[in-house]
Design an enzyme around this catalytic site. Structure first.
Site, short mmCIF file in Angstrom:
data_model
loop_
_atom_site.label_atom_id
_atom_site.label_comp_id
_atom_site.label_asym_id
_atom_site.label_seq_id
_atom_site.Cartn_x
_atom_site.Cartn_y
_atom_site.Cartn_z
CE LYS A 88 31.83 28.34 -3.40
NZ LYS A 88 30.82 28.94 -4.28
CB THR A 89 31.33 20.73 -2.81
OG1 THR A 89 30.92 21.84 -2.04
CG2 THR A 89 31.55 19.53 -1.92
CB THR A 126 29.43 32.69 -0.89
OG1 THR A 126 29.25 32.81 0.52
CG2 THR A 126 28.89 31.36 -1.36
#
Ligand code: ADE
Length: 356
Positions: free
Chosen positions: A82-83, A176
């Site tokens: 995601k990052t 999450t």
């Protein structure tokens, strides 16, 4: 896991776990390593192909309109990129990215400070956004919607609201636990995407790329052997490459072959499904002490000495996806596949009719 971050420097605090070899949590030591192998463009970012395609379209459209990208929400298990994806988007848009995490935005001035430091078009990345407190959320709403900060001055009767304009920016939130995000916050994201677990082939590509960057010699079969035990997660795959490379260097000639990878992963007690000791104890507990379940998450956590959040965020997503565990309204249950995998042959064959 808690992360405090300023503009581009992550520091992890507390809750560093024993089993970090295969857990997808971020720990400080791994940050430099992760940053150096992080892909910077869509060309080098492997996997998530459907997501990449729609993102590229959104980016092109935003560029054509000369407007910032809509606010984006990424959700899915930890370690799926995601990052990394947020960084790729910033690179593609040609803008700066400021990275932080919800636990670092505890006080109103934390979120106000970071919003006021943004320049036009920049991206603000907030990790673990489901952990944002109510006050921070309320500050974010007008900032996301109208690019304003609503500030109050004075006390009780003389209180005044001041609307401070902000430059147009893009918020990228990552979580999450999409289900724990409040409705109003979720509704303010224009684009919402789920990140999927990686296939063995995709992970093998990630592994070969990482090995190339780190100057580690690896065969195709060696890459696949690591990929199979990486729980569909690139962050885990990359950690395992390093561990297996250590083993290859000390016990062999440094080259990662299928045999070297398998031997090394056996020593690390990572099995053919990628399960480690914690995962196995969790499944064994449910089988041996609770007759296969259902049993509550708190009971499981107390019995195996892990905290509930680690089990929910780190262990469970893959166990559920692999079909080894099931979530029911009355608690967690193991599936027949778990009995088979852990070689409870007798129990599985003798009692399956009663158990399942
Ligand atoms: N390293 C971690 N995630 C990656 C990805 N999706 N593609 C390439 N390298 C990676």
């Amino acid at each position: 896991m808690s992360i405090i971050a300023d503009d581009n420097d992550f520091k992890s605090i507390s809750e560093k776990k024993k089993n970090s070899v295969v857990k997808a949590e971020t720990i400080e030591l791994d940050k430099n390593f992760e940053n150096c192998i992080r892909p910077k463009s869509f060309d080098t970012y492997i996997g998530q192909s459907a997501l990449k395609e729609t993102l590229q379209i959104s980016i092109e459209a935003a560029k054509k309109r000369k407007l910032p990208l809509d606010h984006l929400l990424f959700y899915g298990p930890p370690g799926l990129g995601k990052t990394t994806l947020a960084g790729v988007i910033a690179e593609q848009m040609g803008v700066e990215i400021k990275i932080t995490s919800a636990p670092a935005l505890e006080r109103p001035r934390d979120i106000i400070g970071i919003l006021m430091s943004l320049k036009g078009g920049e991206i603000l990345f907030i990790d673990e956004i489901h952990r944002l407190n109510k006050v921070a959320e309320e500050i974010l709403y007008p900032a996301m919607e109208d690019f304003f900060l609503d500030m109050t001055t004075g006390k009780s009767q003389t209180v005044k609201t001041l609307r401070v304009p902000l430059p147009k920016f893009t918020l990228i939130g990552a979580t999450t636990k999409a289900g724990e995000l409040s409705g109003p916050l979720r509704d303010r994201f224009g684009i919402i995407h789920r990140l999927e677990f990686y296939t063995e082939n995709e992970l093998a590509q990630v592994i070969k790329r990482t090995a190339g960057i780190l100057n580690i010699e690896i065969t195709e079969e060696g890459a696949h052997a690591i990929a199979r035990r990486s729980r569909g997660t690139p962050r885990i795959a990359n950690r395992l490459v390093k561990r297996v490379s250590d083993y290859a260097l000390v016990k062999h000639d440094g080259k990662i072959t299928e045999d070297v990878a398998n031997k090394s992963l056996d020593i690390l007690k990572i099995d053919e499904y990628g399960l480690d000791n914690t995962d196995r104890s969790l499944l064994k507990l449910i089988i041996e002490k609770y007759n296969g379940g259902p049993v509550g998450i708190e009971t499981i956590a107390a019995a195996i000495g892990e905290d509930v959040r680690t089990i929910e965020d780190v262990c469970e997503p893959f166990l559920l996806q692999a079909g080894l565990l099931q979530r029911t309204p009355r608690g967690r249950k193991v599936s027949p596949a778990a009995y088979k995998h852990l070689k409870y042959k007798d129990l599985y064959y003798n009692e399956q009719q009663n158990l399942f």
